[in-house]
Scaffold this motif. Structure first.
Motif, PDB file in Angstrom:
ATOM      1  N   HIS A  76       0.942  -1.391   0.023  1.00  0.00           N
ATOM      2  CA  HIS A  76      -0.222  -0.104  -0.089  1.00  0.00           C
ATOM      3  C   HIS A  76       0.830   1.233   0.026  1.00  0.00           C
ATOM      4  N   LEU A  77       0.316   2.321  -0.616  1.00  0.00           N
ATOM      5  CA  LEU A  77       1.012   3.671  -0.660  1.00  0.00           C
ATOM      6  C   LEU A  77       0.025   4.892  -0.419  1.00  0.00           C
ATOM      7  N   TRP A 102       4.175   7.336   1.822  1.00  0.00           N
ATOM      8  CA  TRP A 102       4.347   6.408   2.958  1.00  0.00           C
ATOM      9  C   TRP A 102       3.913   5.140   2.403  1.00  0.00           C
ATOM     10  N   THR A 103       4.781   4.075   2.353  1.00  0.00           N
ATOM     11  CA  THR A 103       4.521   2.827   2.102  1.00  0.00           C
ATOM     12  C   THR A 103       4.524   2.026   3.192  1.00  0.00           C
ATOM     13  N   VAL A 104       3.551   0.942   2.968  1.00  0.00           N
ATOM     14  CA  VAL A 104       3.361  -0.275   3.833  1.00  0.00           C
ATOM     15  C   VAL A 104       3.685  -1.509   3.350  1.00  0.00           C
ATOM     16  N   ASP A 105       4.758  -2.320   3.871  1.00  0.00           N
ATOM     17  CA  ASP A 105       5.146  -3.477   3.345  1.00  0.00           C
ATOM     18  C   ASP A 105       4.250  -4.683   3.878  1.00  0.00           C
ATOM     19  N   PHE A 144      -1.988  -2.529   7.148  1.00  0.00           N
ATOM     20  CA  PHE A 144      -1.988  -2.655   5.829  1.00  0.00           C
ATOM     21  C   PHE A 144      -2.318  -1.655   4.874  1.00  0.00           C
ATOM     22  N   CYS A 145      -2.845  -0.701   5.596  1.00  0.00           N
ATOM     23  CA  CYS A 145      -3.182   0.492   4.658  1.00  0.00           C
ATOM     24  C   CYS A 145      -3.376   1.964   5.543  1.00  0.00           C
ATOM     25  N   LEU A 153      -3.530  14.035  11.107  1.00  0.00           N
ATOM     26  CA  LEU A 153      -4.171  12.846  11.706  1.00  0.00           C
ATOM     27  C   LEU A 153      -4.175  11.721  10.430  1.00  0.00           C
ATOM     28  N   LEU A 154      -3.574  10.599  10.561  1.00  0.00           N
ATOM     29  CA  LEU A 154      -3.304   9.423   9.890  1.00  0.00           C
ATOM     30  C   LEU A 154      -4.182   8.328  10.387  1.00  0.00           C
ATOM     31  N   TRP A 155      -4.988   7.674   9.656  1.00  0.00           N
ATOM     32  CA  TRP A 155      -5.784   6.448   9.705  1.00  0.00           C
ATOM     33  C   TRP A 155      -4.944   5.290   9.338  1.00  0.00           C
TER      34      TRP A 155
END
Length: 168
Positions: A76-77, A102-105, A144-145, A153-155
């Motif tokens: 996800h990015l 921001w990336t999530v692996d 995951f996302c 604020l980041l969800w």
């Protein structure tokens, strides 16, 4: 393009050279327009930078951006606008901000990339933070996302069906 039958037809195509990547790493996780002529494509744990500044009738070109990261496959990015804290700005002025990616692996680790649209027409990924592991309760699962809900604020959504908010 999109025609009256509501079917998409490709205008241009580009085959990325993913032969060096393991088969599970060859799928595309997402795209981001990083600068006027740059499209970043997340493939596995790597980036490809596509020069989209060419004429429509010319072929697209892509460069792999080989980085020695210790991350898993990007799943996800998310573009994030963050204010840059500075004591040199008065309270009446708007604080400057920068665009980050921001990336999530697959392991739930977060990497933060500089995505300065104004830097140059063709921008390369610059890693700011690698493998940040959010402080989550053990039962929360992996991040995951992500999405930015407001300036501060980041969800995040997790692999165990939780939604969490984090201050930026």
């Amino acid at each position: 393009g999109l025609d009256q039958s509501m079917r998409l037809h490709p205008l241009r195509q580009l085959r990325l050279d993913v032969a060096e990547l393991a088969p599970r790493m060859r799928s595309i996780a997402g795209f981001v327009r990083a600068a006027e002529h740059s499209l970043w494509v997340a493939v596995g744990d790597q980036w490809f930078v596509v020069d989209i500044g060419r004429e429509a009738d010319r072929s697209l070109t892509a460069r792999p951006c080989r980085l020695s990261l210790t991350t898993d496959k990007i799943v996800h990015l998310c573009e994030v606008q963050r204010s840059i804290p500075s004591s040199s700005f008065s309270s009446s002025c708007a604080a400057p901000s920068r665009t980050e990616l921001w990336t999530v692996d697959y392991a739930g680790k977060i990497c933060i990339w500089e995505a300065d649209h104004e830097a140059s027409p063709v921008a390369m990924p610059v890693l700011l933070t690698e493998g940040m592991d959010p402080d989550l309760p053990p039962t929360a699962g992996r991040v995951f996302c992500l999405t930015q809900a407001s300036q501060h604020l980041l969800w995040a959504g997790t692999s165990e069906g939780r939604v969490m908010a984090f201050d930026l």
